[in-house]
Design a protein around this motif. Structure first.
Motif, short mmCIF file in Angstrom:
data_model
loop_
_atom_site.label_atom_id
_atom_site.label_comp_id
_atom_site.label_asym_id
_atom_site.label_seq_id
_atom_site.Cartn_x
_atom_site.Cartn_y
_atom_site.Cartn_z
N THR A 7 11.05 -53.90 72.50
CA THR A 7 11.69 -52.89 73.32
C THR A 7 10.79 -51.68 73.51
O THR A 7 10.02 -51.33 72.60
CB THR A 7 13.03 -52.45 72.69
N ALA A 10 11.18 -48.75 70.85
CA ALA A 10 10.69 -48.87 69.47
C ALA A 10 9.53 -47.92 69.21
O ALA A 10 8.84 -47.48 70.14
CB ALA A 10 10.25 -50.30 69.22
N HIS A 39 20.55 -54.10 70.53
CA HIS A 39 19.51 -53.22 70.00
C HIS A 39 19.85 -52.83 68.56
O HIS A 39 18.99 -52.86 67.67
CB HIS A 39 19.39 -51.97 70.88
N ARG A 45 12.52 -53.59 65.48
CA ARG A 45 12.32 -53.25 66.88
C ARG A 45 10.84 -52.93 67.07
O ARG A 45 10.31 -52.06 66.37
CB ARG A 45 13.18 -52.05 67.27
#
Length: 79
Positions: A7, A10, A39, A45
């Protein structure tokens, strides 16, 4: 199983992550990413660092980079 989300939100680079064989790599849509609940559910992440001024990387290219990087580091393999 450990959910690893790629993502733009992150802070950790995918190159610094300690991959495990049980990792499941997840990529969202190019336009909107993943919903907030997905998420939040991810145990890790990660982001792919980009040069300043670059807008985005195509999700197919992101997948290729991530799978290659994780396989090299002992992470999940393609089954």
């Amino acid at each position: 199983m450990r959910l690893v989300l790629f993502t733009t939100k992150a802070t950790m680079s995918y190159l610094d992550h300690r991959y495990e064989a049980r990792d499941v790599l997840l990529f969202g849509r190019e336009s909107a990413g993943v919903p907030d609940h997905v998420h939040e559910a991810a145990e890790a992440r990660l982001r792919i660092p980009m040069r300043a001024g670059m807008r985005s990387i195509n999700v197919a290219m992101t997948c290729a980079m991530a799978v290659g990087g994780s396989a090299e580091a002992g992470g999940p393999s393609l089954r």
